[in-house]
Design a protein around this motif. Structure first.
Motif, PDB file in Angstrom:
ATOM      1  N   GLU A   1      44.766 -51.307  15.360  1.00 40.92           N
ATOM      2  CA  GLU A   1      44.736 -50.208  16.331  1.00 40.92           C
ATOM      3  C   GLU A   1      45.468 -48.981  15.799  1.00 40.92           C
ATOM      4  O   GLU A   1      45.021 -47.852  16.008  1.00 40.92           O
ATOM      5  N   GLU A   2      46.581 -49.184  15.101  1.00 44.82           N
ATOM      6  CA  GLU A   2      47.293 -48.059  14.500  1.00 44.82           C
ATOM      7  C   GLU A   2      46.424 -47.367  13.456  1.00 44.82           C
ATOM      8  O   GLU A   2      46.352 -46.128  13.394  1.00 44.82           O
ATOM      9  N   LEU A   3      45.748 -48.150  12.621  1.00 41.00           N
ATOM     10  CA  LEU A   3      44.855 -47.583  11.614  1.00 41.00           C
ATOM     11  C   LEU A   3      43.681 -46.848  12.270  1.00 41.00           C
ATOM     12  O   LEU A   3      43.274 -45.775  11.797  1.00 41.00           O
ATOM     13  N   LEU A   4      43.135 -47.410  13.345  1.00 42.12           N
ATOM     14  CA  LEU A   4      42.032 -46.748  14.049  1.00 42.12           C
ATOM     15  C   LEU A   4      42.481 -45.415  14.639  1.00 42.12           C
ATOM     16  O   LEU A   4      41.717 -44.442  14.637  1.00 42.12           O
ATOM     17  N   LYS A   5      43.698 -45.359  15.141  1.00 43.96           N
ATOM     18  CA  LYS A   5      44.223 -44.103  15.683  1.00 43.96           C
ATOM     19  C   LYS A   5      44.332 -43.069  14.563  1.00 43.96           C
ATOM     20  O   LYS A   5      43.960 -41.909  14.757  1.00 43.96           O
ATOM     21  N   GLN A   6      44.818 -43.483  13.396  1.00 42.38           N
ATOM     22  CA  GLN A   6      44.877 -42.567  12.247  1.00 42.38           C
ATOM     23  C   GLN A   6      43.475 -42.106  11.870  1.00 42.38           C
ATOM     24  O   GLN A   6      43.257 -40.927  11.591  1.00 42.38           O
TER      25      GLN A   6
ATOM     26  N   LEU B   1      39.376 -46.070   6.040  1.00 40.15           N
ATOM     27  CA  LEU B   1      38.268 -46.957   6.398  1.00 40.15           C
ATOM     28  C   LEU B   1      38.369 -48.286   5.668  1.00 40.15           C
ATOM     29  O   LEU B   1      38.157 -49.341   6.261  1.00 40.15           O
ATOM     30  N   GLN B   2      38.697 -48.231   4.389  1.00 37.03           N
ATOM     31  CA  GLN B   2      38.810 -49.465   3.616  1.00 37.03           C
ATOM     32  C   GLN B   2      39.944 -50.336   4.143  1.00 37.03           C
ATOM     33  O   GLN B   2      39.799 -51.564   4.236  1.00 37.03           O
ATOM     34  N   GLN B   3      41.054 -49.716   4.524  1.00 38.08           N
ATOM     35  CA  GLN B   3      42.161 -50.485   5.108  1.00 38.08           C
ATOM     36  C   GLN B   3      41.736 -51.169   6.406  1.00 38.08           C
ATOM     37  O   GLN B   3      42.052 -52.341   6.624  1.00 38.08           O
ATOM     38  N   VAL B   4      41.027 -50.426   7.252  1.00 42.04           N
ATOM     39  CA  VAL B   4      40.542 -51.013   8.506  1.00 42.04           C
ATOM     40  C   VAL B   4      39.635 -52.191   8.198  1.00 42.04           C
ATOM     41  O   VAL B   4      39.791 -53.286   8.765  1.00 42.04           O
ATOM     42  N   MET B   5      38.667 -51.995   7.297  1.00 40.86           N
ATOM     43  CA  MET B   5      37.714 -53.063   6.984  1.00 40.86           C
ATOM     44  C   MET B   5      38.422 -54.284   6.402  1.00 40.86           C
ATOM     45  O   MET B   5      38.094 -55.425   6.767  1.00 40.86           O
TER      46      MET B   5
END
Length: 186
Positions: free
Chosen positions: A83-88, A103-107
């Protein structure tokens, strides 16, 4: 009012949908509106999914699975990181060079989370719960996703009962915001 899919089938189906959206993202040119639309789509899917997990999956794991608190705490922490990464990601312009790395971190985080749930958490819950309980939880998850927020809110509570009380209101505000901005209509 059971009869739909179990919680495990429902959440596994969500996992496949997210994986399909990730595949479309990887096939998309590195920048532009098409990428922004796909990022919005996967964000909505992931946020609705994680809210439902926080409301029903993790409490069920705590209640029914041996060492469930430890397992649920780990998964909740994983969801919070996503969720933190999605907010970024939501705040990052599709032309920004950081977009690809985020995006790669989220994936990567989502792939690890999915693998862990499907290989450890879901089988443990399946062994610990009756078919009727799993189906009842599936119904609750479907209803939760219908009213869940559509934007990441990493600072909101992620444990019951507070998350169950706040999610519908936050979801209503998010859906109104989406309607006004046109987000999700592509």
């Amino acid at each position: 009012m059971t009869g739909g899919r179990s919680i495990l089938e429902e959440l596994t189906s969500d996992h496949r949908e997210v994986e399909e959206t990730f595949a479309r993202i990887q096939e998309t040119p590195a920048q532009g509106q098409e990428l922004r639309d796909l990022v919005a789509e996967v964000t909505v899917e992931l946020v609705r999914h994680s809210v439902a997990e926080e409301q029903y999956l993790y409490p069920a794991v705590r209640e029914y699975v041996e060492n469930g608190d430890r397992l649920a705490d780990k998964e909740t922490a994983d969801v919070s990181r996503v969720e933190e990464l999605l907010k970024q990601l939501e705040r990052t312009d599709s032309e920004d060079p950081q977009m690809s790395a985020l995006l790669q971190q989220v994936m990567d985080h989502v792939a690890a989370h999915v693998e862990d749930e499907e290989n450890h958490l879901f089988p443990a819950l399946s062994r610990a719960c009756s078919f009727a309980t799993l189906n009842e939880l599936g119904d609750k998850v479907r209803r939760a996703k219908d009213v869940a927020p559509t934007h990441p809110h990493p600072s909101t509570p992620d444990t019951p009962p507070v998350n169950r009380l706040l999610a519908p209101g936050v979801g209503l505000v998010d859906r109104a915001r989406d309607f006004v901005t046109g987000r999700g209509r592509s």
